[in-house]
Design an enzyme around this catalytic site. Structure first.
Site, PDB file in Angstrom:
ATOM      1  N   LYS A  12      57.020  90.898   0.864  1.00 14.40           N
ATOM      2  CA  LYS A  12      56.169  89.881   0.223  1.00 14.40           C
ATOM      3  C   LYS A  12      55.407  90.489  -0.965  1.00 14.40           C
ATOM      4  O   LYS A  12      55.354  89.908  -2.047  1.00 14.40           O
ATOM      5  CB  LYS A  12      55.162  89.330   1.250  1.00 14.40           C
ATOM      6  N   ASN A  13      54.822  91.672  -0.736  1.00 10.90           N
ATOM      7  CA  ASN A  13      53.962  92.238  -1.781  1.00 10.90           C
ATOM      8  C   ASN A  13      54.744  92.835  -2.949  1.00 10.90           C
ATOM      9  O   ASN A  13      54.161  93.191  -3.967  1.00 10.90           O
ATOM     10  CB  ASN A  13      53.004  93.272  -1.170  1.00 10.90           C
ATOM     11  N   ARG A  62      44.893  85.472  -3.533  1.00 11.28           N
ATOM     12  CA  ARG A  62      44.310  86.292  -4.595  1.00 11.28           C
ATOM     13  C   ARG A  62      45.363  86.913  -5.505  1.00 11.28           C
ATOM     14  O   ARG A  62      45.086  87.205  -6.662  1.00 11.28           O
ATOM     15  CB  ARG A  62      43.463  87.387  -3.971  1.00 11.28           C
ATOM     16  N   CYS A  79      36.543  86.689   0.290  1.00 11.05           N
ATOM     17  CA  CYS A  79      37.805  86.872   1.015  1.00 11.05           C
ATOM     18  C   CYS A  79      37.488  87.396   2.404  1.00 11.05           C
ATOM     19  O   CYS A  79      36.478  88.080   2.600  1.00 11.05           O
ATOM     20  CB  CYS A  79      38.660  87.872   0.261  1.00 11.05           C
ATOM     21  N   ARG A  82      36.823  92.216  -2.809  1.00 10.45           N
ATOM     22  CA  ARG A  82      38.049  92.202  -3.591  1.00 10.45           C
ATOM     23  C   ARG A  82      37.898  91.651  -5.019  1.00 10.45           C
ATOM     24  O   ARG A  82      38.515  90.658  -5.383  1.00 10.45           O
ATOM     25  CB  ARG A  82      39.142  91.427  -2.842  1.00 10.45           C
ATOM     26  N   ASP A 134      47.208  97.718   5.516  1.00 10.09           N
ATOM     27  CA  ASP A 134      47.874  96.521   6.038  1.00 10.09           C
ATOM     28  C   ASP A 134      48.502  96.744   7.418  1.00 10.09           C
ATOM     29  O   ASP A 134      49.035  95.810   8.014  1.00 10.09           O
ATOM     30  CB  ASP A 134      48.957  96.040   5.055  1.00 10.09           C
ATOM     31  N   ILE A 157      39.758 101.255   2.683  1.00 15.13           N
ATOM     32  CA  ILE A 157      40.178 100.451   1.514  1.00 15.13           C
ATOM     33  C   ILE A 157      39.343  99.164   1.397  1.00 15.13           C
ATOM     34  O   ILE A 157      38.883  98.812   0.320  1.00 15.13           O
ATOM     35  CB  ILE A 157      41.690 100.108   1.586  1.00 15.13           C
ATOM     36  N   ARG A 176      51.648  83.286   6.060  1.00 11.08           N
ATOM     37  CA  ARG A 176      51.527  83.726   4.666  1.00 11.08           C
ATOM     38  C   ARG A 176      52.424  84.923   4.386  1.00 11.08           C
ATOM     39  O   ARG A 176      52.849  85.119   3.248  1.00 11.08           O
ATOM     40  CB  ARG A 176      50.086  84.163   4.364  1.00 11.08           C
TER      41      ARG A 176
HETATM   42  C1  EPZ Z   1      47.237  94.768  -2.376  1.00  9.99           C
HETATM   43  O1  EPZ Z   1      46.060  94.004  -2.616  1.00  9.99           O
HETATM   44  C2  EPZ Z   1      48.013  94.039  -1.314  1.00  9.99           C
HETATM   45  N1  EPZ Z   1      48.356  92.712  -1.810  1.00  9.99           N
HETATM   46  C3  EPZ Z   1      47.193  93.957  -0.038  1.00  9.99           C
HETATM   47  O2  EPZ Z   1      47.984  93.354   0.968  1.00  9.99           O
HETATM   48  C4  EPZ Z   1      46.814  95.372   0.401  1.00  9.99           C
HETATM   49  O3  EPZ Z   1      45.955  95.298   1.517  1.00  9.99           O
HETATM   50  C5  EPZ Z   1      46.105  96.113  -0.729  1.00  9.99           C
HETATM   51  O4  EPZ Z   1      46.918  96.076  -1.932  1.00  9.99           O
HETATM   52  C6  EPZ Z   1      45.812  97.557  -0.413  1.00  9.99           C
HETATM   53  O5  EPZ Z   1      46.990  98.234  -0.117  1.00  9.99           O
HETATM   54  C7  EPZ Z   1      49.406  92.559  -2.617  1.00  9.99           C
HETATM   55  O6  EPZ Z   1      50.108  93.499  -2.962  1.00  9.99           O
HETATM   56  C8  EPZ Z   1      49.732  91.186  -3.056  1.00  9.99           C
HETATM   57  P1  EPZ Z   1      43.739  96.690  -4.257  1.00  9.99           P
HETATM   58  P2  EPZ Z   1      45.149  94.311  -3.868  1.00  9.99           P
HETATM   59  O7  EPZ Z   1      43.437  96.140  -5.623  1.00  9.99           O
HETATM   60  O8  EPZ Z   1      45.999  94.809  -4.973  1.00  9.99           O
HETATM   61  C9  EPZ Z   1      39.066  97.394  -4.836  1.00  9.99           C
HETATM   62  C10 EPZ Z   1      48.405  91.922   2.803  1.00  9.99           C
HETATM   63  O9  EPZ Z   1      47.941  91.865   3.970  1.00  9.99           O
HETATM   64  N2  EPZ Z   1      39.232  96.820  -6.182  1.00  9.99           N
HETATM   65  O10 EPZ Z   1      44.663  97.831  -4.161  1.00  9.99           O
HETATM   66  O11 EPZ Z   1      44.315  93.115  -4.105  1.00  9.99           O
HETATM   67  C11 EPZ Z   1      39.317  96.391  -3.739  1.00  9.99           C
HETATM   68  O12 EPZ Z   1      38.196  95.574  -3.481  1.00  9.99           O
HETATM   69  C12 EPZ Z   1      47.504  92.176   1.620  1.00  9.99           C
HETATM   70  O13 EPZ Z   1      49.599  91.739   2.546  1.00  9.99           O
HETATM   71  C13 EPZ Z   1      38.161  96.788  -7.049  1.00  9.99           C
HETATM   72  O14 EPZ Z   1      37.067  97.230  -6.733  1.00  9.99           O
HETATM   73  O15 EPZ Z   1      44.269  95.481  -3.352  1.00  9.99           O
HETATM   74  C14 EPZ Z   1      39.714  97.275  -2.586  1.00  9.99           C
HETATM   75  O16 EPZ Z   1      38.556  97.761  -1.975  1.00  9.99           O
HETATM   76  C15 EPZ Z   1      46.084  91.974   1.864  1.00  9.99           C
HETATM   77  N3  EPZ Z   1      38.355  96.222  -8.293  1.00  9.99           N
HETATM   78  C16 EPZ Z   1      40.456  98.422  -3.269  1.00  9.99           C
HETATM   79  O17 EPZ Z   1      40.054  98.380  -4.647  1.00  9.99           O
HETATM   80  C17 EPZ Z   1      39.560  95.726  -8.702  1.00  9.99           C
HETATM   81  O18 EPZ Z   1      39.655  95.239  -9.819  1.00  9.99           O
HETATM   82  C18 EPZ Z   1      41.967  98.327  -3.215  1.00  9.99           C
HETATM   83  O19 EPZ Z   1      42.377  97.014  -3.531  1.00  9.99           O
HETATM   84  C19 EPZ Z   1      40.628  95.778  -7.803  1.00  9.99           C
HETATM   85  C20 EPZ Z   1      40.448  96.334  -6.554  1.00  9.99           C
END
Ligand code: EPZ
Length: 418
Positions: free
Chosen positions: A22-23, A92, A116, A121, A306, A328, A398
Site C-alpha cells: 500500500k505504502n 494523510r 491523527c 504528523r 508499522d 517515530i 484501509r
Molecule cells: C509513512 O508515513 C507511512 N505512510 C506510515 O504508514 C509509517 O508509519 C510512517 O511513514 C513511518 O514509517 C505512508 O507511507 C503512506 P513520516 P509518513 O513522515 O511519511 C514527523 C501505515 O500504517 N514529521 O516518515 O507520514 C512525523 O510526525 C502508515 O501504513 C514531521 O515532523 O511518516 C513522525 O513523527 C501510518 N514533519 C516522523 O516525522 C514532517 O513534515 C516520521 O513520519 C513529516 C514528518
C-alpha cells in the site's frame, strides 16, 4: 459498520501470500501526475487508501482504469491542482500530490492534514523542502498553496528528521526541477526505492535511493511507464506474527525477506523458528512458547513502527518482560488498552510500554483505533479463548486486502459481520 468476529485458539497452517505494498502504491499513483503519458501499475492492493488516492487523482484530472490489481493512469492535463480537506482528513498520504502538482503545473492547493490517531504528523518538512526548490508557499483557510510559475529549481534539501512521504514528495518535485537536487537525511525505506525505480522508468535521473543522500538531475519531461509494486512488508510481517502467536506453521509467500529482516531477527531472538525456504518466502514455526525481547522502533532498516502494535500483541504471549519503545510517533499505543481488555498486562509510560507475559487472553468486545492497532487486535483475538468482536474494522480495510479471507484460508476462525 463492519465488525470482525474471531474465535481464537487455532494454530494457523499453510501458505499465505503477501500483497503489493500500500505504502509503495500510494506514491506510485501520485507519480502518474508527472507525465501526460499513461502509467500502468501492477500489483496495486485493492484497499481503501488506494481507492481514496484514485478518487483524488480523478478530481485532479487523471483517467483511472482499474482491472484487478492493475491500474492504468492517464493525466493529459491537470484540471484541478487541489487536494480537498474531505479527502486529506481521511488519508494523510493525499499530501503526496503536492510535489508532483507543483512540478508539473506550477501550482498546488492542498489541505493541511490536521490531527491523527497516532500523532500530530505535520507536513512542515514537505513545505520547507518545496520552498528550497523555489516554490512560494502561503497558508490560509486550512490549506497550503504552493506556486512556482517559472518551474522549480534544484537545491540541497536537508531533512531535519527522516520522513518517508516527505522524501517521496520532494523526490517527485525534484525530477522535473531545473538542475541538480540533493536530498540529505532522506528516508531509506524500500517504498522510496520503489518510487525511484518507477520514476527512473519514466525517464528521471536519480542516484542513491535507498541511502540517506539522493541525487536528482532534473529533466524537462517524463514519459509513461509500466511498473510492478513491491511486496507489502508490513502485511507480510503481520502474517509472520499470526503464525508465531498461534503456535502454527505458516509460510508467507510472495514477500521480500530482506524487508522484514528486523522483525525476523527479533522473532529468532525470542526463540521462534523462522526460515527462508526460497528467495520470496518466509516460514514461521512456533510451539506458541517463546521469550520476551525488547524492541525500539526506528526508521528502515530498523524495526518498523508499522509493526510495533503487532509485535506488542506477540509479546503478550512471551515469557518475561518486553520493553517496547516507540520513537517515530508520539501516540501509537492505542492498541494497548484494548489488548489489556483481553487480559494483556501492559503498562505505558510515555514512549515506552512494558509488556509482561505470558498472559492468557480471553475474547472481548474491542475497538480498532487505527490501521495497525486493528491488526494487533486481530492477532490478540487469534490466540484468545472464546469470541472477540472487533468494532470499526474499516481501519483495517484501509491497508489489508480481505485479511479475514486470507486468515480463514490458513485455519483462522474469523468472519466479517455487518
Ligand atoms: C509513512 O508515513 C507511512 N505512510 C506510515 O504508514 C509509517 O508509519 C510512517 O511513514 C513511518 O514509517 C505512508 O507511507 C503512506 P513520516 P509518513 O513522515 O511519511 C514527523 C501505515 O500504517 N514529521 O516518515 O507520514 C512525523 O510526525 C502508515 O501504513 C514531521 O515532523 O511518516 C513522525 O513523527 C501510518 N514533519 C516522523 O516525522 C514532517 O513534515 C516520521 O513520519 C513529516 C514528518
Amino acid at each position: 459498520m463492519d465488525k470482525f468476529v474471531i474465535t481464537g485458539g487455532t494454530a494457523l497452517r499453510g501458505e499465505i501470500a503477501a500483497n503489493g505494498s500500500k505504502n509503495s502504491a500510494l506514491p506510485a499513483l501520485a507519480a502518474a501526475l508527472l507525465t501526460e503519458e499513461p502509467v500502468i501499475l501492477h500489483r496495486v492492493p485493492r484497499v481503501r487508501d488506494i481507492r481514496t488516492m484514485e478518487r483524488l487523482l480523478v478530481d485532479i484530472g487523471t483517467g483511472v482504469e482499474v482491472d484487478g490489481q492493475t491500474v492504468r493512469l492517464h493525466t493529459p492535463k491537470i484540471v484541478s491542482p487541489e487536494a480537498p480537506y474531505e479527502l486529506v482528513k481521511t488519508m494523510r498520504a493525499s499530501s503526496l500530490v503536492l510535489g508532483p502538482l507543483v512540478a508539473r503545473s506550477g501550482r498546488a492547493r492542498v489541505s493541511l492534514p490536521g490531527g491523527c490517531a497516532i500523532g500530530t504528523r505535520p507536513i512542515n518538512l514537505h513545505i520547507l523542502g518545496l520552498e528550497q526548490l523555489g516554490a512560494t508557499i502561503h497558508q490560509s483557510h486550512g490549506y497550503i498553496e504552493a506556486v512556482a510559475p517559472e518551474g522549480l529549481r534544484g537545491a540541497t534539501v536537508y531533512f531535519d528528521r527522516i520522513t518517508v512521504t516527505g522524501t517521496e514528495d520532494l523526490l517527485m518535485a525534484a525530477v522535473l526541477a531545473k538542475g541538480e537536487t540533493v536530498l540529505r537525511n532522506a528516508a531509506r525505506e524500500p517504498e522510496v526505492v520503489d518510487l525511484a525505480d518507477l520514476l527512473i522508468k519514466m525517464g528521471a535521473k536519480i542516484e542513491g535511493a535507498g541511502t540517506s543522500t539522493i541525487r536528482v538531475q532534473g529533466v524537462e519531461r517524463l514519459g509513461g511507464a509500466e511498473h510492478t509494486i513491491i511486496a507489502d512488508r508490513i502485511e507480510a510481517g503481520t502474517f509472520l506474527v499470526a503464525g508465531a502467536i498461534t503456535g502454527g506453521d505458516l509460510t508467507v509467500t510472495e514477500c521480500n525477506p530482506e524487508h522484514v529482516g528486523a522483525l525476523v531477527s527479533k522473532m529468532q531472538q525470542a526463540g521462534i523458528d523462522v526460515t527462508q525456504p526460497d528467495a520470496t518466502s518466509l516460514r514461521v514455526r512456533s510451539t506458541g512458547r517463546f521469550r520476551s525481547v525488547d524492541m525500539t522502533t526506528e526508521e528502515y532498516p530498523g524495526f518498523a513502527t508499522d509493526l510495533q502494535a503487532q509485535y506488542m500483541a506477540l509479546m503478550t504471549q512471551a515469557e518475561g518482560i518486553a520493553i517496547v519503545v516507540e520513537t517515530i510517533f508520539e501516540n501509537r499505543f492505542m492498541h494497548a488498552p484494548e489488548l489489556a481488555r483481553m487480559g494483556a498486562n501492559i503498562r505505558i509510560d510515555g514512549k515506552q510500554a512494558m509488556v509482561a507475559g505470558p498472559r492468557s487472553l480471553t475474547g472481548a468486545g474491542v475497538t480498532a483505533s487505527d490501521l495497525r492497532a486493528s491488526a494487533s487486535l486481530v492477532l490478540g483475538a487469534l490466540v484468545a479463548k472464546g469470541e472477540t468482536v472487533i468494532d470499526r474494522v474499516y481501519h483495517i480495510d484501509r491497508g489489508y486486502e480481505k485479511i479475514e479471507a486470507k486468515l480463514a484460508a490458513v485455519g483462522a476462525k474469523i468472519h466479517r459481520a455487518e
